[in-house]
Write an enzyme that holds these catalytic residues in place. Structure first.
Site, mmCIF file in Angstrom:
data_model
loop_
_atom_site.group_PDB
_atom_site.id
_atom_site.type_symbol
_atom_site.label_atom_id
_atom_site.label_comp_id
_atom_site.label_asym_id
_atom_site.label_seq_id
_atom_site.Cartn_x
_atom_site.Cartn_y
_atom_site.Cartn_z
ATOM 1 N N HIS A 195 2.693 3.623 -0.359
ATOM 2 C CA HIS A 195 1.609 4.403 0.249
ATOM 3 C C HIS A 195 0.535 3.498 0.838
ATOM 4 C CE1 HIS A 195 3.425 7.859 -1.807
ATOM 5 N NE2 HIS A 195 2.648 8.625 -1.062
ATOM 6 N N LYS A 202 4.349 14.561 -10.456
ATOM 7 C CA LYS A 202 3.928 15.293 -11.649
ATOM 8 C C LYS A 202 2.423 15.150 -11.821
ATOM 9 C CE LYS A 202 4.661 11.593 -15.060
ATOM 10 N NZ LYS A 202 5.377 11.200 -16.304
#
Length: 234
Positions: free
Chosen positions: A61, A142
């Site tokens: 990222h 999650k």
């Protein structure tokens, strides 16, 4: 706090919806995902994803953000080649926050042994901008994400999809093929793994209508804590 206001009808609506949806067959969703399909899904929907997705964690990222969005660094080596490949994969596609355990057979093929989700909030500084830049329709992980990602889910549109924690070996069974890997120099857990999955199980917990189960639970939990501290009953 994630800074997102809960819907007025409260947590009971979501928990009731989740109870009902447990009895409903999972919706089959094919990647790439269309805007129409994204907007048809809502918080609480259990879905089974099939198609090609890309894993990406912290290093991936940051590299995307710094090199191609904020331009803090110049592309070097194979950066532009990888970028062009990822643009095609992520347009209408899915990013999976995952640091897999991977083996390689004698014929050179890679195989996922474990593929559990990584905690997603670490990618909050980057995720919304990456979703917009690449037209990403789904982010799997999650623990949920924050207000910036939720806004991107409305803008793109897109979804945050919660995978089952603690079931890495089971999830790996949905990975039918490893199609390739980019930036392996980041390390096996941090590289971009391109995988073909079949009936990958997730639940929508942030949708394109601005709903976030994570924000709702956090707001409700904060109210309970406040009542406990002040001696009031919720």
């Amino acid at each position: 706090m994630l800074g997102v206001s809960p819907p007025p009808d409260g947590l009971e609506r979501w928990t009731s919806r989740l109870r009902v949806k447990r009895e409903i067959a999972m919706k089959k969703v094919q990647i790439p995902i269309s805007d129409e399909v994204v907007r048809s899904l809502e918080v609480g929907d259990p879905i089974a994803l099939s198609g090609v997705m890309v894993t990406a964690r912290d290093a991936a990222h940051k590299w995307l953000m710094d090199t191609f969005i904020t331009h803090k660094r110049e592309p070097q080596g194979d950066d532009l080649e990888v970028y062009e490949a990822l643009k095609k994969l992520l347009n209408g596609g899915v990013i999976y926050h995952c640091g897999p355990v991977v083996t390689r057979s004698e014929d050179g093929e890679y195989h996922f042994v474990a593929a559990g989700p990584t905690t997603s909030i670490r990618e909050e500084p980057y995720q919304g901008d990456i979703m917009r830049h690449f037209n990403v329709k789904g982010v799997i992980g999650k623990g949920g994400m924050g207000a910036k990602t939720l806004q991107a889910c409305q803008d793109v549109p897109g979804l945050y999809l919660h995978a089952v924690g603690g079931a890495a070996s089971w999830i790996a069974q949905t990975v039918k093929r490893v199609l390739g890997v980019y930036k392996l120099e980041f390390g096996v857990p941090e590289a971009f793994w391109v995988i073909e999955v079949e009936d990958f199980p997730v639940v929508v917990t942030m949708d394109a209508n601005g709903n976030s189960l994570h924000a709702e639970i956090e707001a409700r939990s904060a109210k309970v804590l406040e009542d406990l501290l002040t001696g009031e009953k919720s």
